[in-house]
Design a protein around this motif. Structure first.
Motif, PDB file in Angstrom:
ATOM      1  N   LYS A 140       8.340   3.560 -13.255  1.00 42.38           N
ATOM      2  CA  LYS A 140       9.272   2.437 -13.110  1.00 42.38           C
ATOM      3  C   LYS A 140      10.502   2.815 -12.278  1.00 42.38           C
ATOM      4  N   THR A 141      11.163   3.910 -12.667  1.00 40.44           N
ATOM      5  CA  THR A 141      12.370   4.321 -11.941  1.00 40.44           C
ATOM      6  C   THR A 141      12.035   4.756 -10.525  1.00 40.44           C
ATOM      7  N   THR A 142      10.913   5.420 -10.342  1.00 38.63           N
ATOM      8  CA  THR A 142      10.491   5.832  -9.004  1.00 38.63           C
ATOM      9  C   THR A 142      10.253   4.615  -8.121  1.00 38.63           C
ATOM     10  N   LEU A 143       9.697   3.560  -8.704  1.00 37.86           N
ATOM     11  CA  LEU A 143       9.500   2.320  -7.952  1.00 37.86           C
ATOM     12  C   LEU A 143      10.843   1.752  -7.509  1.00 37.86           C
ATOM     13  N   PHE A 144      11.822   1.732  -8.407  1.00 38.28           N
ATOM     14  CA  PHE A 144      13.153   1.215  -8.069  1.00 38.28           C
ATOM     15  C   PHE A 144      13.786   2.033  -6.939  1.00 38.28           C
ATOM     16  N   LEU A 145      13.699   3.354  -7.040  1.00 37.53           N
ATOM     17  CA  LEU A 145      14.292   4.215  -6.010  1.00 37.53           C
ATOM     18  C   LEU A 145      13.585   4.050  -4.670  1.00 37.53           C
ATOM     19  N   SER A 146      12.304   3.727  -4.720  1.00 40.31           N
ATOM     20  CA  SER A 146      11.556   3.465  -3.485  1.00 40.31           C
ATOM     21  C   SER A 146      12.005   2.153  -2.848  1.00 40.31           C
ATOM     22  N   ILE A 147      12.191   1.123  -3.673  1.00 40.59           N
ATOM     23  CA  ILE A 147      12.637  -0.171  -3.162  1.00 40.59           C
ATOM     24  C   ILE A 147      14.017  -0.044  -2.513  1.00 40.59           C
ATOM     25  N   ASN A 153       0.812  -1.224   0.000  1.00 41.29           N
ATOM     26  CA  ASN A 153       0.000   0.000   0.000  1.00 41.29           C
ATOM     27  C   ASN A 153       0.844   1.272   0.000  1.00 41.29           C
ATOM     28  N   ILE A 154       1.844   1.342  -0.891  1.00 40.88           N
ATOM     29  CA  ILE A 154       2.705   2.527  -0.889  1.00 40.88           C
ATOM     30  C   ILE A 154       2.099   3.666  -1.706  1.00 40.88           C
ATOM     31  N   SER A 155       2.328   4.862  -1.214  1.00 37.96           N
ATOM     32  CA  SER A 155       1.940   6.080  -1.919  1.00 37.96           C
ATOM     33  C   SER A 155       3.129   7.026  -1.902  1.00 37.96           C
ATOM     34  N   PHE A 156       3.301   7.758  -3.004  1.00 34.97           N
ATOM     35  CA  PHE A 156       4.415   8.697  -3.095  1.00 34.97           C
ATOM     36  C   PHE A 156       4.024   9.862  -3.983  1.00 34.97           C
ATOM     37  N   ASN A 157       4.286  11.079  -3.498  1.00 37.25           N
ATOM     38  CA  ASN A 157       4.022  12.294  -4.259  1.00 37.25           C
ATOM     39  C   ASN A 157       5.333  13.000  -4.561  1.00 37.25           C
ATOM     40  N   TYR A 158       5.435  13.578  -5.760  1.00 39.67           N
ATOM     41  CA  TYR A 158       6.625  14.341  -6.145  1.00 39.67           C
ATOM     42  C   TYR A 158       6.170  15.668  -6.730  1.00 39.67           C
ATOM     43  N   ASN A 159       6.598  16.766  -6.085  1.00 41.81           N
ATOM     44  CA  ASN A 159       6.172  18.106  -6.508  1.00 41.81           C
ATOM     45  C   ASN A 159       4.651  18.197  -6.636  1.00 41.81           C
ATOM     46  N   GLN A 160       3.970  17.681  -5.627  1.00 44.06           N
ATOM     47  CA  GLN A 160       2.508  17.685  -5.529  1.00 44.06           C
ATOM     48  C   GLN A 160       1.828  16.797  -6.582  1.00 44.06           C
ATOM     49  N   ALA A 211      13.894   4.379   4.700  1.00 51.65           N
ATOM     50  CA  ALA A 211      14.302   5.405   3.742  1.00 51.65           C
ATOM     51  C   ALA A 211      15.519   6.165   4.266  1.00 51.65           C
ATOM     52  N   GLY A 212      16.405   6.511   3.338  1.00 53.64           N
ATOM     53  CA  GLY A 212      17.571   7.309   3.694  1.00 53.64           C
ATOM     54  C   GLY A 212      18.741   6.530   4.249  1.00 53.64           C
ATOM     55  N   LYS A 213      18.626   5.205   4.283  1.00 49.54           N
ATOM     56  CA  LYS A 213      19.715   4.371   4.789  1.00 49.54           C
ATOM     57  C   LYS A 213      20.271   3.492   3.674  1.00 49.54           C
ATOM     58  N   PHE A 214      21.544   3.122   3.815  1.00 46.79           N
ATOM     59  CA  PHE A 214      22.204   2.266   2.831  1.00 46.79           C
ATOM     60  C   PHE A 214      21.798   0.824   3.076  1.00 46.79           C
ATOM     61  N   HIS A 215      21.350   0.155   2.015  1.00 50.29           N
ATOM     62  CA  HIS A 215      20.916  -1.230   2.127  1.00 50.29           C
ATOM     63  C   HIS A 215      21.728  -2.083   1.146  1.00 50.29           C
ATOM     64  N   PRO A 216      22.836  -2.667   1.601  1.00 50.72           N
ATOM     65  CA  PRO A 216      23.682  -3.463   0.706  1.00 50.72           C
ATOM     66  C   PRO A 216      22.994  -4.710   0.174  1.00 50.72           C
ATOM     67  N   GLU A 217      21.862  -5.103   0.787  1.00 52.62           N
ATOM     68  CA  GLU A 217      21.120  -6.265   0.302  1.00 52.62           C
ATOM     69  C   GLU A 217      20.443  -5.991  -1.035  1.00 52.62           C
ATOM     70  N   ILE A 218      20.362  -4.695  -1.394  1.00 53.83           N
ATOM     71  CA  ILE A 218      19.695  -4.288  -2.634  1.00 53.83           C
ATOM     72  C   ILE A 218      20.718  -3.616  -3.535  1.00 53.83           C
ATOM     73  N   GLY A 219      20.870  -4.137  -4.746  1.00 48.80           N
ATOM     74  CA  GLY A 219      21.788  -3.531  -5.702  1.00 48.80           C
ATOM     75  C   GLY A 219      21.018  -2.842  -6.813  1.00 48.80           C
ATOM     76  N   LEU A 220      21.487  -1.662  -7.207  1.00 48.11           N
ATOM     77  CA  LEU A 220      20.860  -0.908  -8.291  1.00 48.11           C
ATOM     78  C   LEU A 220      21.890  -0.643  -9.375  1.00 48.11           C
ATOM     79  N   LEU A 228       8.628   7.368   1.326  1.00 50.00           N
ATOM     80  CA  LEU A 228       7.227   7.187   0.951  1.00 50.00           C
ATOM     81  C   LEU A 228       6.305   8.058   1.788  1.00 50.00           C
ATOM     82  N   ASN A 229       5.184   8.448   1.190  1.00 47.95           N
ATOM     83  CA  ASN A 229       4.150   9.157   1.953  1.00 47.95           C
ATOM     84  C   ASN A 229       3.313   8.193   2.780  1.00 47.95           C
TER      85      ASN A 229
END
Length: 237
Positions: free
Chosen positions: A42-49, A8-15, A69-78, A55-56
């Protein structure tokens, strides 16, 4: 086993609302393609993961652990769409080991991982080269090696075949086919999705429109047309 759970994620960017109450589950070792026109999310989803975006609403879990959010997660590679955004060190070796060094690993462990990934990815002959002097395909594989050395549980590939020539693209496809990690691939290259992924998700304006077997989803002319996509040539013959 569930690798990624998006609740159930929601995210707003510049309103502007990008996601609203989005839910998605990715199983361990699945190869999932994410397709959609530009602006689909698509890219926003990746950056959220990855935890880069805050997320809002809602949460994202990796193997039942909430991604902060805002922390380094080495378990996830981009792996970035443009390797030039990812490679910045004086030599290829420096770029590949950078992430491992920041994990606080011993020098012997770093060297062992380094030797393993340059063999796996096939860049052993490039390790003393200057990254910005490499070809597009070489940069792509070095960027992948720089992620693999951290031994992530899931790897996100954002348009990995963009700007690759045919030979480099084929090498990338073969590598992705043999990958043992859970992978998500965002691509306009729908033939790559067909060859690599066992599942595809169609996104449009931050919503999941379809989710299923790539051949079935991408051969649906009405579905593809309504989401500003075209049937891959290999399915339209």
């Amino acid at each position: 086993m569930i690798a990624v759970e998006i609740n159930n994620i929601s995210f707003n960017y510049n309103q502007q609302q990008i996601f609203n109450d989005l839910c998605l589950t990715i199983n361990n070792q699945e190869k999932v393609g994410i397709i959609g026109a530009n602006g689909a999310g698509k890219t926003t989803l990746f950056l959220s993961i990855c935890g880069i975006l805050k997320l809002n609403q809602g949460e994202i879990k990796l193997f039942n652990k909430t991604i902060a959010a805002g922390k380094f997660h080495p378990e996830i590679g981009l792996v970035f769409q443009n390797p030039d955004d990812q490679l910045f060190c004086p030599t290829v070796k420096d770029d590949i080991i950078f992430g491992a060094e920041n994990l606080g690993l011993s020098s012997s462990e770093i060297e062992a991982r380094f030797n393993q990934v340059i063999t796996t990815v096939g860049v052993k002959h490039l390790i003393n080269r200057i990254p910005h002097q490499l070809s597009g395909g070489e940069k792509c594989m070095v960027a992948i090696a720089s992620v693999l050395i951290m031994q992530p549980k899931i790897i996100l590939y954002d348009e990995p075949s963009a700007n690759l020539d045919l030979k480099a693209r084929r090498k990338l496809i073969q590598f992705l086919q043999s990958s043992s990690e859970t992978i998500l691939v965002s691509a306009h290259d729908l033939e790559l999705i067909l060859e690599v992924c066992d599942r595809v998700i169609v996104m449009n304006k931050g919503k999941i429109i379809a989710d299923g077997i790539p051949e079935k989803i991408m051969s649906d002319e009405k579905l593809m047309r309504e989401n500003n996509l075209e049937i891959p040539p290999s399915l339209s013959r």
